[in-house]
Design a protein around this motif. Sequence first.
Motif, PDB file in Angstrom:
ATOM      1  N   GLY A  91      -1.941   3.653  -1.002  1.00 56.76           N
ATOM      2  CA  GLY A  91      -2.660   2.678  -0.197  1.00 56.76           C
ATOM      3  C   GLY A  91      -3.631   1.861  -1.014  1.00 56.76           C
ATOM      4  O   GLY A  91      -3.725   0.633  -0.852  1.00 56.76           O
ATOM      5  N   ALA A 144       5.191  -1.065   4.019  1.00 54.76           N
ATOM      6  CA  ALA A 144       4.354  -0.210   3.184  1.00 54.76           C
ATOM      7  C   ALA A 144       4.734   1.239   3.470  1.00 54.76           C
ATOM      8  O   ALA A 144       4.391   1.771   4.520  1.00 54.76           O
ATOM      9  N   TRP A 159       2.209   0.195   7.493  1.00 54.15           N
ATOM     10  CA  TRP A 159       2.459   1.545   7.006  1.00 54.15           C
ATOM     11  C   TRP A 159       3.498   2.227   7.878  1.00 54.15           C
ATOM     12  O   TRP A 159       3.392   2.265   9.106  1.00 54.15           O
ATOM     13  N   GLY A 204       4.719   5.101   3.722  1.00 55.89           N
ATOM     14  CA  GLY A 204       3.632   6.065   3.774  1.00 55.89           C
ATOM     15  C   GLY A 204       3.963   7.371   3.057  1.00 55.89           C
ATOM     16  O   GLY A 204       5.040   7.520   2.469  1.00 55.89           O
ATOM     17  N   TRP A 232       6.903   4.062  -5.302  1.00 58.32           N
ATOM     18  CA  TRP A 232       6.825   4.989  -4.176  1.00 58.32           C
ATOM     19  C   TRP A 232       7.882   6.083  -4.257  1.00 58.32           C
ATOM     20  O   TRP A 232       9.057   5.821  -4.497  1.00 58.32           O
ATOM     21  N   ARG A 237      -0.153   6.562   3.528  1.00 62.15           N
ATOM     22  CA  ARG A 237      -1.086   5.708   2.812  1.00 62.15           C
ATOM     23  C   ARG A 237      -1.907   6.496   1.802  1.00 62.15           C
ATOM     24  O   ARG A 237      -2.271   6.001   0.744  1.00 62.15           O
TER      25      ARG A 237
END
Length: 331
Positions: A224, A180, A242, A182, A262, A184
């Motif tokens: 997030g 994931a 994250w 960042g 992203w 977030r």
Amino acid sequence: MRLLLLGGTEFVGRAIAEEALARGWQVTAFNRGRHDPPPGVAALRGDRSAAGGLAALEGDGTGEWDVVVDTWTGAPSAVRDAARLLAGRAGHYVYISSRSVYAYPAPAGLDEDGPLVEASPDAGAVEYAEAKRGGELAAEAAFGERALLARAGLILGPYENVGRLPWWLTRIARGGPVLAPGPRELPLQYIDVRDLADWVLDAAGRGLGGPYNLVGPPGQATFGELLEACVAVTGADAELRWTDPEAVLAAGVEPWTELPVWLPPGELYDTMYGGDVSRALAAGLRCRPVAETVAATWEWLRQLGGRAPHRPDRPPVGLAPEREATVLGTA
């Protein structure tokens, strides 16, 4: 209301067709026939990129329309030819454009009066930004103030055939540790395709013209919140790990393509996720919560057996499992 969709079978066009049908409009779709339009939509066939490809729209007996919506992305000359043909037989022309028409880099807070790329309505095959700007010029040349330019940003929701949100949903549905990127709290700016369809038809019905940045307000959701909604709706045993953007970039992972949606903070992020949308909001744009967009997309994916369609003119997106494992140190 009588609507002519130039396109109308995939993603944006399909969402507009379904919204128009729900309003009781008469809908006709003109396309190549590679995909069937939604039930209730009349079909006209033709390839607008070929000589004589608009023949199905010619002639006094073809029809007249209150609104034309054009989703074309290719050569601006195709928009030029269609708009010229329909200028005397349609009340309003909506061209689904893009915020990519602004000269790069577009600073955060840029509104519709920002500098634009150089383009021509007579051009053939050109790069995406020039194609969309050329399409705008072609629509305006034929329809003048009756041309509405919907400059969309990132579009998400059911029927997505680019693969961004579908990739995150299918990846998270597999479970396990998930890279994931960042931070977030990174604010996003996007529009649900159904909100786009709703606004376009409302605006065209009211006779609005000119350019509008058609995307939700910056920060309507964070990255997030988007990924956590994916975890919630899939019910997967997924662990979002994250990771600082610097670490992601240092590993050679490509933003936007390998990790769809992203973008790390910086120039490209400001261009993509910092547009001023006050004009569209003042004109009635309403945006649903991110959880609704994610849930509807997941339900659509489940109906397809988890395999989303993909546009052949767009490269595939997503991070290979072995690459993700290497970055996470789980290989």
